[in-house]
Design an enzyme around this catalytic site. Sequence first.
Site, PDB file in Angstrom:
ATOM      1  CG  ASP A 287       5.360  -2.303  -1.393  1.00 10.84           C
ATOM      2  OD1 ASP A 287       5.409  -1.866  -2.582  1.00 10.84           O
ATOM      3  OD2 ASP A 287       4.999  -3.007  -0.851  1.00 10.84           O
TER       4      ASP A 287
ATOM      5  CG  ASP B  31       7.052  -0.409  -4.892  1.00 13.07           C
ATOM      6  OD1 ASP B  31       5.860  -0.385  -4.672  1.00 13.07           O
ATOM      7  OD2 ASP B  31       8.090  -1.175  -4.216  1.00 13.07           O
TER       8      ASP B  31
ATOM      9  CG  ASN C   9       8.778  -3.664  -0.490  1.00  6.77           C
ATOM     10  OD1 ASN C   9       8.272  -5.240  -1.209  1.00  6.77           O
ATOM     11  ND2 ASN C   9       8.774  -3.566  -1.117  1.00  6.77           N
TER      12      ASN C   9
ATOM     13  CB  THR D 154       4.054  -0.937  -7.571  1.00  5.36           C
ATOM     14  OG1 THR D 154       4.017  -0.150  -6.559  1.00  5.36           O
ATOM     15  CG2 THR D 154       3.904  -0.415  -9.078  1.00  5.36           C
TER      16      THR D 154
ATOM     17  CG  PHE E 169       6.217  -9.640  -0.688  1.00  3.38           C
ATOM     18  CD1 PHE E 169       6.025 -10.069   0.447  1.00  3.38           C
ATOM     19  CD2 PHE E 169       5.552  -7.984  -1.526  1.00  3.38           C
ATOM     20  CE1 PHE E 169       5.786  -9.280   1.301  1.00  3.38           C
ATOM     21  CE2 PHE E 169       5.493  -7.623  -0.161  1.00  3.38           C
ATOM     22  CZ  PHE E 169       5.648  -7.961   0.775  1.00  3.38           C
ATOM     23  CG  ASN E 170       3.564  -7.029  -4.601  1.00  4.52           C
ATOM     24  OD1 ASN E 170       3.807  -6.635  -3.809  1.00  4.52           O
ATOM     25  ND2 ASN E 170       3.888  -6.248  -5.619  1.00  4.52           N
TER      26      ASN E 170
ATOM     27  CD  GLN F 218      15.771  -9.170  -5.826  1.00  2.76           C
ATOM     28  OE1 GLN F 218      15.514 -10.709  -6.550  1.00  2.76           O
ATOM     29  NE2 GLN F 218      14.458  -8.268  -5.576  1.00  2.76           N
TER      30      GLN F 218
ATOM     31  CG  HIS G 145       9.572  -7.417  -9.025  1.00  2.00           C
ATOM     32  ND1 HIS G 145      10.015  -9.034 -10.251  1.00  2.00           N
ATOM     33  CD2 HIS G 145      10.673  -7.504  -8.545  1.00  2.00           C
ATOM     34  CE1 HIS G 145      10.866  -9.104  -9.580  1.00  2.00           C
ATOM     35  NE2 HIS G 145      11.456  -8.683  -8.238  1.00  2.00           N
ATOM     36  CG  ASP G 146       7.186  -3.107  -8.243  1.00  2.58           C
ATOM     37  OD1 ASP G 146       6.500  -4.064  -8.447  1.00  2.58           O
ATOM     38  OD2 ASP G 146       7.495  -2.067  -6.848  1.00  2.58           O
TER      39      ASP G 146
END
Length: 310
Positions: free
Chosen positions: A11, A16, A40, A124, A165-166, A227, A239-240
């Site tokens: 996303d 990502d 997102n 992701t 979130f995901n 962030q 993260h992803d």
Amino acid sequence: MERQKLILDCDPGHDDAVAILLAGRAPGLELLGITVTAGNQTLEKTAQNALRVVQWLGLDTPVYAGCDRPLVRDKIVAGNIHGETGLDGPVFPSLERTLRPEHAVQYLIRTLLASEGDITVVTTGPMTNLAMALRLEPRIAEKIRRIVLMGGSYTNGNVTPAAEFNILADPEAAHICFSAGRPVSMIGLDVTRKVLCLPEIVERMARVNTGASRLFVDLMGHFCRTQKEVFGWDGAPLHDPVTVASLLDPDLVRFKPMNVRIDLRSEQSYGRTNCDYFGYLGLPATADVAVDIDVPRFWDIVEEALRRYE
Ligand code: BDR
Ligand code: CA
């Protein structure tokens, strides 16, 4: 060298985009397709963003748009982190790439059914597309080699105290994917928060001086700022890309098998990944959960990826 086949369901999303960058030209991987979900930002935006990244990197990877909303809950987006476009920061040239006409869920079903069970599905974003595919055609489950996801946490969340979130964006979809009976590698915030893209990392990647590194620097300009605003960190957790990097180097991330259940009922902890770290429940492990990462090695992998582009 045998190339691991993968489909990346995402996303985009700043991190990502870096996951696409890592997968696109890695000699050990064969990126079959990119499937996109709402997450997102709205599906319209995330799908355009995937095309923008693929075009910028000069990749031929087909991109398929999927579900525009979660299975059960109302849609949420992460505009506070990824901006109005979902990929604020870089100035992209006008888009010439187009989406494939097939729906992402149909693409997942068709590709997995035709496979020899050798495709890893990396997610992701919210797991809506994969969950829909599993419900529409349950025979794909046995064809999935492994599900590798960025999502969840056995400590804190990042949208609520409990949820990441995901998973929070589509907890029912995550539940379907975790209970599909296939091997699951869950890479959650516990580990992805260790790979902070601090200013010295951005400077290091800028020195690579390729089109990909310029994209990386522009992406991190926005991502690190938001962030800092939201979490107070001096660098953004990337993260992803940890998902893709874990495929490239099997020793990069350390996993611990745990029983994992998604909270679908509670008001305060909806979307939490309840991970039985200590095995109190005596229940079978349902996922390999990431517990540690070799941080310097991760940044080497990112730099190696940036060097593979013009
Ligand atoms: C996850 O949420 C999204 O905002 C990021 O792209 C990442 O996939 C982190 O919680
Ligand atoms: Ca994402």
